[in-house]
Write a protein that holds these residues in place. Structure first.
Motif, PDB file in Angstrom:
ATOM      1  N   MET A 234       0.803  -1.152  -0.083  1.00 30.53           N
ATOM      2  CA  MET A 234      -0.057   0.066  -0.039  1.00 30.53           C
ATOM      3  C   MET A 234       0.935   1.291  -0.163  1.00 30.53           C
ATOM      4  O   MET A 234       2.057   1.529   0.951  1.00 30.53           O
ATOM      5  CB  MET A 234      -0.920  -0.054   1.112  1.00 30.53           C
ATOM      6  N   THR A 235       0.625   2.112  -0.852  1.00 33.22           N
ATOM      7  CA  THR A 235       1.276   3.316  -0.985  1.00 33.22           C
ATOM      8  C   THR A 235       0.790   4.330   0.186  1.00 33.22           C
ATOM      9  O   THR A 235      -0.081   4.322   0.674  1.00 33.22           O
ATOM     10  CB  THR A 235       1.190   4.145  -2.160  1.00 33.22           C
ATOM     11  N   ALA A 236       2.093   5.205   0.755  1.00 33.37           N
ATOM     12  CA  ALA A 236       1.502   5.994   1.647  1.00 33.37           C
ATOM     13  C   ALA A 236       1.028   7.304   0.997  1.00 33.37           C
ATOM     14  O   ALA A 236       1.397   7.802  -0.049  1.00 33.37           O
ATOM     15  CB  ALA A 236       3.085   6.871   2.157  1.00 33.37           C
ATOM     16  N   ARG A 237      -0.165   7.831   1.569  1.00 36.58           N
ATOM     17  CA  ARG A 237      -0.881   8.981   1.051  1.00 36.58           C
ATOM     18  C   ARG A 237      -0.340  10.248   1.778  1.00 36.58           C
ATOM     19  O   ARG A 237       0.167  10.153   2.843  1.00 36.58           O
ATOM     20  CB  ARG A 237      -2.283   8.875   1.400  1.00 36.58           C
ATOM     21  N   PRO A 238      -0.532  11.387   1.103  1.00 33.23           N
ATOM     22  CA  PRO A 238       0.236  12.642   1.710  1.00 33.23           C
ATOM     23  C   PRO A 238      -0.406  12.926   2.963  1.00 33.23           C
ATOM     24  O   PRO A 238       0.392  13.480   3.957  1.00 33.23           O
ATOM     25  CB  PRO A 238      -0.074  13.700   0.570  1.00 33.23           C
ATOM     26  N   ASN A 239      -1.595  12.964   2.969  1.00 33.15           N
ATOM     27  CA  ASN A 239      -2.459  13.299   4.362  1.00 33.15           C
ATOM     28  C   ASN A 239      -2.947  11.999   4.839  1.00 33.15           C
ATOM     29  O   ASN A 239      -3.982  11.336   4.690  1.00 33.15           O
ATOM     30  CB  ASN A 239      -3.655  14.307   4.280  1.00 33.15           C
ATOM     31  N   GLU A 240      -2.186  11.367   5.905  1.00 34.42           N
ATOM     32  CA  GLU A 240      -2.583   9.898   6.520  1.00 34.42           C
ATOM     33  C   GLU A 240      -3.691  10.028   7.238  1.00 34.42           C
ATOM     34  O   GLU A 240      -4.605   9.181   7.342  1.00 34.42           O
ATOM     35  CB  GLU A 240      -1.496   9.199   7.133  1.00 34.42           C
ATOM     36  N   THR A 241      -3.945  11.159   8.011  1.00 34.87           N
ATOM     37  CA  THR A 241      -5.062  11.565   8.773  1.00 34.87           C
ATOM     38  C   THR A 241      -5.729  12.672   8.528  1.00 34.87           C
ATOM     39  O   THR A 241      -5.042  13.491   7.946  1.00 34.87           O
ATOM     40  CB  THR A 241      -4.698  11.446  10.605  1.00 34.87           C
ATOM     41  N   ALA A 242      -6.953  12.877   8.832  1.00 29.94           N
ATOM     42  CA  ALA A 242      -7.658  14.096   8.524  1.00 29.94           C
ATOM     43  C   ALA A 242      -7.475  15.031   9.625  1.00 29.94           C
ATOM     44  O   ALA A 242      -6.848  15.013  10.730  1.00 29.94           O
ATOM     45  CB  ALA A 242      -9.167  13.768   8.587  1.00 29.94           C
ATOM     46  N   PRO A 243      -7.464  16.339   9.382  1.00 29.18           N
ATOM     47  CA  PRO A 243      -7.389  17.360  10.580  1.00 29.18           C
ATOM     48  C   PRO A 243      -8.332  17.388  11.447  1.00 29.18           C
ATOM     49  O   PRO A 243      -9.448  16.815  11.241  1.00 29.18           O
ATOM     50  CB  PRO A 243      -7.441  18.758   9.464  1.00 29.18           C
ATOM     51  N   PRO A 244      -8.009  17.787  12.590  1.00 35.61           N
ATOM     52  CA  PRO A 244      -9.163  17.734  13.676  1.00 35.61           C
ATOM     53  C   PRO A 244     -10.364  18.290  13.210  1.00 35.61           C
ATOM     54  O   PRO A 244     -10.300  19.459  12.783  1.00 35.61           O
ATOM     55  CB  PRO A 244      -8.371  18.547  14.916  1.00 35.61           C
ATOM     56  N   GLY A 245     -11.333  17.605  13.590  1.00 35.08           N
ATOM     57  CA  GLY A 245     -12.812  18.027  13.232  1.00 35.08           C
ATOM     58  C   GLY A 245     -13.316  17.520  11.889  1.00 35.08           C
ATOM     59  O   GLY A 245     -14.248  17.840  11.610  1.00 35.08           O
TER      60      GLY A 245
ATOM     61  N   ILE B 190     -13.512  14.635   8.633  1.00 26.97           N
ATOM     62  CA  ILE B 190     -13.557  13.208   8.538  1.00 26.97           C
ATOM     63  C   ILE B 190     -12.364  12.704   7.557  1.00 26.97           C
ATOM     64  O   ILE B 190     -12.525  13.378   6.539  1.00 26.97           O
ATOM     65  CB  ILE B 190     -15.000  12.951   8.115  1.00 26.97           C
ATOM     66  N   ASP B 191     -11.927  11.511   7.790  1.00 29.92           N
ATOM     67  CA  ASP B 191     -11.085  11.049   6.898  1.00 29.92           C
ATOM     68  C   ASP B 191     -11.894  10.157   6.067  1.00 29.92           C
ATOM     69  O   ASP B 191     -12.078   8.911   6.388  1.00 29.92           O
ATOM     70  CB  ASP B 191      -9.769  10.567   7.642  1.00 29.92           C
ATOM     71  N   TYR B 192     -12.263  10.510   4.777  1.00 31.90           N
ATOM     72  CA  TYR B 192     -13.048  10.028   4.272  1.00 31.90           C
ATOM     73  C   TYR B 192     -12.418   8.641   3.210  1.00 31.90           C
ATOM     74  O   TYR B 192     -13.034   7.850   3.273  1.00 31.90           O
ATOM     75  CB  TYR B 192     -13.772  10.691   3.114  1.00 31.90           C
ATOM     76  N   VAL B 193     -11.071   8.665   3.432  1.00 27.26           N
ATOM     77  CA  VAL B 193     -10.408   7.406   2.793  1.00 27.26           C
ATOM     78  C   VAL B 193     -10.426   6.210   3.628  1.00 27.26           C
ATOM     79  O   VAL B 193     -10.791   5.198   3.241  1.00 27.26           O
ATOM     80  CB  VAL B 193      -8.914   7.958   2.436  1.00 27.26           C
ATOM     81  N   ALA B 194     -10.108   6.670   5.076  1.00 24.57           N
ATOM     82  CA  ALA B 194     -10.169   5.852   6.064  1.00 24.57           C
ATOM     83  C   ALA B 194     -11.818   4.957   6.206  1.00 24.57           C
ATOM     84  O   ALA B 194     -11.925   3.875   6.523  1.00 24.57           O
ATOM     85  CB  ALA B 194      -9.918   6.225   7.586  1.00 24.57           C
ATOM     86  N   VAL B 195     -12.649   5.966   5.971  1.00 27.98           N
ATOM     87  CA  VAL B 195     -14.156   5.483   5.878  1.00 27.98           C
ATOM     88  C   VAL B 195     -14.196   4.667   4.855  1.00 27.98           C
ATOM     89  O   VAL B 195     -14.812   3.594   5.109  1.00 27.98           O
ATOM     90  CB  VAL B 195     -15.203   6.681   5.930  1.00 27.98           C
ATOM     91  N   GLU B 196     -13.772   4.868   3.556  1.00 20.78           N
ATOM     92  CA  GLU B 196     -13.822   3.709   2.482  1.00 20.78           C
ATOM     93  C   GLU B 196     -13.161   2.624   2.677  1.00 20.78           C
ATOM     94  O   GLU B 196     -13.702   1.407   2.324  1.00 20.78           O
ATOM     95  CB  GLU B 196     -13.377   4.468   1.222  1.00 20.78           C
TER      96      GLU B 196
ATOM     97  N   GLN C 149     -21.426  11.248  14.507  1.00 21.49           N
ATOM     98  CA  GLN C 149     -21.087  11.474  15.866  1.00 21.49           C
ATOM     99  C   GLN C 149     -19.626  12.025  15.996  1.00 21.49           C
ATOM    100  O   GLN C 149     -19.202  12.504  16.839  1.00 21.49           O
ATOM    101  CB  GLN C 149     -21.372  10.162  16.515  1.00 21.49           C
ATOM    102  N   GLN C 150     -18.659  11.240  14.996  1.00 18.13           N
ATOM    103  CA  GLN C 150     -17.252  11.559  15.139  1.00 18.13           C
ATOM    104  C   GLN C 150     -17.176  12.966  14.858  1.00 18.13           C
ATOM    105  O   GLN C 150     -16.323  13.715  15.478  1.00 18.13           O
ATOM    106  CB  GLN C 150     -16.808  10.792  13.792  1.00 18.13           C
ATOM    107  N   GLU C 151     -17.984  13.670  13.766  1.00 14.30           N
ATOM    108  CA  GLU C 151     -17.761  15.197  13.563  1.00 14.30           C
ATOM    109  C   GLU C 151     -18.077  15.970  14.557  1.00 14.30           C
ATOM    110  O   GLU C 151     -17.519  17.008  14.927  1.00 14.30           O
ATOM    111  CB  GLU C 151     -18.510  15.347  12.405  1.00 14.30           C
ATOM    112  N   ALA C 152     -19.129  15.598  15.238  1.00 15.90           N
ATOM    113  CA  ALA C 152     -19.809  16.373  16.356  1.00 15.90           C
ATOM    114  C   ALA C 152     -19.006  16.206  17.678  1.00 15.90           C
ATOM    115  O   ALA C 152     -18.688  17.309  18.468  1.00 15.90           O
ATOM    116  CB  ALA C 152     -20.984  15.816  16.731  1.00 15.90           C
ATOM    117  N   GLY C 153     -18.216  15.314  17.655  1.00 14.61           N
ATOM    118  CA  GLY C 153     -17.164  15.028  18.946  1.00 14.61           C
ATOM    119  C   GLY C 153     -16.032  15.510  18.872  1.00 14.61           C
ATOM    120  O   GLY C 153     -15.295  15.744  19.824  1.00 14.61           O
ATOM    121  N   ALA C 154     -15.556  15.843  17.589  1.00 18.19           N
ATOM    122  CA  ALA C 154     -14.342  16.461  17.398  1.00 18.19           C
ATOM    123  C   ALA C 154     -14.199  17.978  17.732  1.00 18.19           C
ATOM    124  O   ALA C 154     -15.134  18.679  18.028  1.00 18.19           O
ATOM    125  CB  ALA C 154     -13.851  16.179  15.998  1.00 18.19           C
TER     126      ALA C 154
END
Length: 116
Positions: free
Chosen positions: A1-12, A14-20, A111-116
Motif C-alpha cells: 500500500m502506498t503512503a498517502r500525503p495526508n494519512e489522517t484528517a485534520p481535527p474536526g 472526517i477522513d473519508y479515505v479511512a471510511v472507505e 457523531q465523530q464530527e460532532a465529537g471532534a
C-alpha cells in the motif's frame, strides 16, 4: 500500500479515505454489488436474447398469439415489465438491506464530527 500525503484528517474533519477502507463501508459496497451485478447481467442477457430473436428468429417472433398480438410484441412489452420489476426489487432491497447500513455509517460519521 502506498503512503498517502495526508494519512489522517485534520481535527474536526472526517477522513473519508479511512471510511472507505472501513469494514462497514466495504460490507455496504459488497451488499450493493452482490445484488446489482447479477441482476444487471440477467437483464442484459434477457435484452440481447430479445434482440437476437428479433433479428434471427423472425418466424418465431412473428407468430400470432391472439389477434394482432405476436410473440415479439409480448417479448418487447416484457422488456418494460422487467425494467419496472427490477426497479421495484432494487428499491425494496435498498430499503431493507442497504439503507440501514448506510444510516449506521452516516450516524457514526456525524457523531465523530460532532465529537471532534
Amino acid at each position: 500500500m502506498t503512503a498517502r500525503p495526508n494519512e489522517t484528517a485534520p481535527p474536526g474533519a472526517i477522513d473519508y479515505v479511512a471510511v472507505e477502507d472501513s469494514p462497514q463501508f466495504r460490507n455496504l459496497k459488497r451488499s450493493q454489488r452482490s445484488f446489482v451485478f447479477p441482476l444487471a447481467v440477467a437483464f442484459l442477457v434477457w435484452y440481447f436474447v430479445y434482440v437476437l430473436l428479433s433479428s434471427f428468429a423472425t418466424d418465431f417472433m412473428s407468430q400470432r398469439v391472439s389477434g394482432d398480438i405476436t410473440v415479439g410484441l409480448l417479448f418487447g412489452l416484457g422488456q418494460f415489465v422487467t425494467t419496472f420489476v427490477i426497479t421495484m426489487t432494487y428499491v425494496w432491497y435498498a430499503n431493507r438491506k442497504l439503507d440501514p447500513q448506510a444510516t449506521a455509517i452516516r450516524e457514526q460519521l456525524e457523531q465523530q464530527e460532532a465529537g471532534a
